[in-house]
Motif scaffolding. Structure first.
Motif, PDB file in Angstrom:
ATOM      1  N   SER A 155       0.835  -1.206   0.000  1.00 46.87           N
ATOM      2  CA  SER A 155       0.000   0.000   0.000  1.00 46.87           C
ATOM      3  C   SER A 155       0.865   1.250   0.000  1.00 46.87           C
ATOM      4  O   SER A 155       0.506   2.251  -0.626  1.00 46.87           O
ATOM      5  CB  SER A 155      -0.947   0.005   1.190  1.00 46.87           C
ATOM      6  N   GLN A 156       2.028   1.203   0.662  1.00 43.98           N
ATOM      7  CA  GLN A 156       2.926   2.355   0.650  1.00 43.98           C
ATOM      8  C   GLN A 156       3.523   2.560  -0.740  1.00 43.98           C
ATOM      9  O   GLN A 156       3.711   3.677  -1.188  1.00 43.98           O
ATOM     10  CB  GLN A 156       4.039   2.183   1.683  1.00 43.98           C
ATOM     11  N   LEU A 157       3.821   1.455  -1.426  1.00 45.18           N
ATOM     12  CA  LEU A 157       4.387   1.570  -2.770  1.00 45.18           C
ATOM     13  C   LEU A 157       3.349   2.019  -3.782  1.00 45.18           C
ATOM     14  O   LEU A 157       3.669   2.718  -4.747  1.00 45.18           O
ATOM     15  CB  LEU A 157       4.997   0.231  -3.206  1.00 45.18           C
ATOM     16  N   ASN A 158       2.113   1.610  -3.615  1.00 43.67           N
ATOM     17  CA  ASN A 158       1.054   1.941  -4.566  1.00 43.67           C
ATOM     18  C   ASN A 158       0.328   3.243  -4.238  1.00 43.67           C
ATOM     19  O   ASN A 158      -0.619   3.605  -4.919  1.00 43.67           O
ATOM     20  CB  ASN A 158       0.034   0.802  -4.638  1.00 43.67           C
ATOM     21  N   GLU A 159       0.752   3.899  -3.210  1.00 43.96           N
ATOM     22  CA  GLU A 159       0.082   5.125  -2.796  1.00 43.96           C
ATOM     23  C   GLU A 159       0.448   6.264  -3.748  1.00 43.96           C
ATOM     24  O   GLU A 159       1.613   6.490  -4.055  1.00 43.96           O
ATOM     25  CB  GLU A 159       0.513   5.465  -1.366  1.00 43.96           C
ATOM     26  N   CYS A 160      -0.535   6.925  -4.170  1.00 40.68           N
ATOM     27  CA  CYS A 160      -0.324   8.026  -5.115  1.00 40.68           C
ATOM     28  C   CYS A 160      -0.334   9.340  -4.345  1.00 40.68           C
ATOM     29  O   CYS A 160      -1.316   9.660  -3.674  1.00 40.68           O
ATOM     30  CB  CYS A 160      -1.417   8.032  -6.178  1.00 40.68           C
ATOM     31  N   ARG A 161       0.728  10.108  -4.491  1.00 33.97           N
ATOM     32  CA  ARG A 161       0.828  11.381  -3.767  1.00 33.97           C
ATOM     33  C   ARG A 161       0.921  12.570  -4.735  1.00 33.97           C
ATOM     34  O   ARG A 161       1.252  13.665  -4.318  1.00 33.97           O
ATOM     35  CB  ARG A 161       2.036  11.352  -2.855  1.00 33.97           C
TER      36      ARG A 161
END
Length: 153
Positions: free
Chosen positions: A105-111
């Motif tokens: 989820s941290q890698l796929n999180e879009c910021r």
């Protein structure tokens, strides 16, 4: 020949004298005792050994019962240990799965404050993205120290 007769007479009186002593001391029982004394000793020894062995066998039987109780208790404890080990392994597996999910989820999180990014996210993730854009979270995924400005109506 006279000497021979005298000797027989002495032997005859000696034989009678011996029989008299034997009969006064118990007769046939004395003779039987003298002939069977080794056998009587063996019987007495066997009886003594039987008494000692009987007490040892009783003690052995009680010790065997106690040993069986201890074996059942140890078996129960081993079952409990194996159950706890299985629970621990299950918890470790769940923990690892959760850690992997967190990393994903941290890698796929879009910021990125890109409208395209917001379009592909569902509503919950859009809310998170808006909070990120609004400065609620910092770059390390921690709550920022500044208060949430939020929308007031």
């Amino acid at each position: 020949m006279k000497e021979n007769k005298t000797r027989k007479a002495m032997e005859n009186s000696t034989g009678q004298w011996l029989l008299t002593i034997i009969s006064t001391l118990g007769g046939w029982k004395l003779v039987e005792y003298l002939l069977n004394r080794k056998e009587l000793k063996r019987k007495a020894l066997a009886d003594a050994i039987a008494v000692e062995t009987d007490s040892l066998l009783k003690r052995y039987a009680t010790m065997e019962k106690e040993m069986e109780k201890l074996k059942t208790k140890v078996d129960e404890l081993y079952k409990m240990v194996h159950q706890l080990e299985n629970e621990k392994l299950d918890l470790m597996k769940q923990n690892m799965e959760l850690q992997i999910a967190l990393k994903e989820s941290q890698l796929n999180e879009c910021r990125r404050p890109d409208d395209e990014c917001l379009k592909r996210l569902d509503e919950h993730e859009i809310c998170l993205a808006k909070k990120l854009l609004g400065g609620v979270y910092d770059k390390d995924n921690r709550l920022s120290k500044k208060p949430d400005q939020g929308q007031h109506s």
